[in-house]
Design a protein around this motif. Structure first.
Motif, mmCIF file in Angstrom:
data_model
loop_
_atom_site.group_PDB
_atom_site.id
_atom_site.type_symbol
_atom_site.label_atom_id
_atom_site.label_comp_id
_atom_site.label_asym_id
_atom_site.label_seq_id
_atom_site.Cartn_x
_atom_site.Cartn_y
_atom_site.Cartn_z
ATOM 1 N N UNK A 14 0.416 5.082 -70.942
ATOM 2 C CA UNK A 14 1.447 4.369 -71.697
ATOM 3 C C UNK A 14 2.423 5.464 -72.351
ATOM 4 N N UNK A 15 3.263 4.851 -73.467
ATOM 5 C CA UNK A 15 4.426 5.540 -74.018
ATOM 6 C C UNK A 15 4.038 5.822 -75.349
ATOM 7 N N UNK A 16 4.119 6.909 -76.136
ATOM 8 C CA UNK A 16 3.887 6.892 -77.406
ATOM 9 C C UNK A 16 5.208 6.732 -78.109
ATOM 10 N N UNK A 17 5.304 5.772 -79.012
ATOM 11 C CA UNK A 17 6.317 5.451 -79.921
ATOM 12 C C UNK A 17 5.924 4.803 -81.257
ATOM 13 N N UNK A 18 6.733 5.366 -82.446
ATOM 14 C CA UNK A 18 6.486 5.032 -83.748
ATOM 15 C C UNK A 18 4.722 5.145 -83.934
ATOM 16 N N UNK A 19 4.263 6.323 -83.395
ATOM 17 C CA UNK A 19 2.846 6.321 -83.784
ATOM 18 C C UNK A 19 1.675 5.546 -83.104
ATOM 19 N N UNK A 20 2.178 4.721 -82.109
ATOM 20 C CA UNK A 20 1.360 4.099 -81.155
ATOM 21 C C UNK A 20 1.533 4.036 -79.905
ATOM 22 N N UNK A 21 0.717 3.427 -78.928
ATOM 23 C CA UNK A 21 0.899 3.440 -77.607
ATOM 24 C C UNK A 21 1.280 2.037 -77.041
ATOM 25 N N UNK A 22 2.453 2.252 -76.216
ATOM 26 C CA UNK A 22 3.021 1.041 -75.694
ATOM 27 C C UNK A 22 2.918 1.083 -73.955
ATOM 28 N N UNK A 23 2.824 -0.133 -73.527
ATOM 29 C CA UNK A 23 2.938 -0.339 -72.273
ATOM 30 C C UNK A 23 4.049 -1.196 -71.672
ATOM 31 N N UNK A 24 4.757 -0.987 -70.802
ATOM 32 C CA UNK A 24 5.606 -1.884 -70.362
ATOM 33 C C UNK A 24 5.323 -3.227 -69.718
ATOM 34 N N UNK A 25 5.911 -4.147 -69.901
ATOM 35 C CA UNK A 25 5.209 -5.392 -69.558
ATOM 36 C C UNK A 25 5.115 -5.557 -67.896
ATOM 37 N N UNK A 26 6.139 -4.779 -67.070
ATOM 38 C CA UNK A 26 6.046 -4.796 -65.484
ATOM 39 C C UNK A 26 4.689 -4.051 -65.122
ATOM 40 N N UNK A 27 4.282 -3.010 -66.067
ATOM 41 C CA UNK A 27 3.045 -2.270 -65.686
ATOM 42 C C UNK A 27 1.701 -3.096 -65.707
ATOM 43 N N UNK A 28 1.787 -4.004 -66.874
ATOM 44 C CA UNK A 28 0.603 -4.772 -67.265
ATOM 45 C C UNK A 28 0.543 -5.813 -66.322
ATOM 46 N N UNK A 29 1.599 -6.285 -65.702
ATOM 47 C CA UNK A 29 1.500 -7.540 -64.862
ATOM 48 C C UNK A 29 1.532 -6.910 -63.422
ATOM 49 N N UNK A 30 1.886 -5.772 -63.158
ATOM 50 C CA UNK A 30 1.292 -5.099 -61.881
ATOM 51 C C UNK A 30 -0.059 -4.988 -61.678
#
Length: 201
Positions: A111-127
């Motif tokens: 995932x990507x760290x932004x604003x103090x939390x972790x995010x995952x791109x939607x396309x990654x989750x859908x894949x």
């Protein structure tokens, strides 16, 4: 973008930006994460507002021929949307704790760290959701895993010796086994119980 990011772009301290511009900005630009403590805004919408191109709401129309960025229709998601652990869990049909576990084991990207939390791109989750292996549908060890086999019973020659002693001297007690084999009290009790079972059979 956060409000800190927006204030930085405008060249103002965040408390000054909030005092002067926050009310008008919040009235025109919706947050992308309602209910969250940290307000996040769509970058394109924020820049449009800062450039004087106030984002039209559903009840207003543009007063001139300004070309507004195209809003995403409700129910239409962009593949590059960044999702929280809870939103990623909703896509995968699992718990958010499982998303974090997948990220540490490599089953899901970190995932990507932004604003103090972790995010995952939607396309990654859908894949991950559409992959054939469906790891989360078959948790635990796979069939045929050697670790699934029951442990082999260990042969302990002391049990046979103690069993023979108990047939000759029925009053064999734990202290005798402790002294004879130099083991602890609990080990002696286990050996004595196994020996008595064997002698009875």
């Amino acid at each position: 973008m956060t409000e800190d990011d927006i204030a930085t772009v405008t060249g103002l301290p965040v408390h000054t930006w909030r005092r002067r511009h926050a009310a008008a900005f919040r009235a025109r630009v919706p947050v992308v994460n309602p209910g969250e403590r940290l307000r996040l805004y769509d970058e394109e919408q924020a820049h449009a507002f800062m450039n004087g191109k106030h984002w039209p709401t559903a009840t207003t129309e543009a007063a001139d021929d300004t070309q507004w960025p195209t809003a995403v229709p409700p129910g239409t998601e962009h593949p590059d949307d960044l999702l929280t652990d809870k939103e990623t869990a909703n896509v995968l049909g699992i718990r958010d704790a499982t998303v974090r576990a997948y990220a540490t084991t490599g089953y899901l990207p970190a995932g990507t760290e932004r604003h103090g939390r972790t995010w995952w791109p939607r396309h990654t989750a859908e894949a991950r959701r559409d992959a054939d292996d469906q790891h989360h549908a078959t948790p635990g060890r796979k069939p045929g895993d050697p670790r699934n086999r029951a442990p082999r019973p260990r042969h302990d020659p002391r049990i046979e010796e103690i069993a023979e002693l108990t047939t000759r001297t029925p009053l064999t007690i734990t202290a005798d086994v402790v002294q004879r084999y130099g083991v602890g009290q609990r080990t002696a009790q286990r050996l004595l119980a196994a020996a008595r079972t064997r002698a009875e059979n």
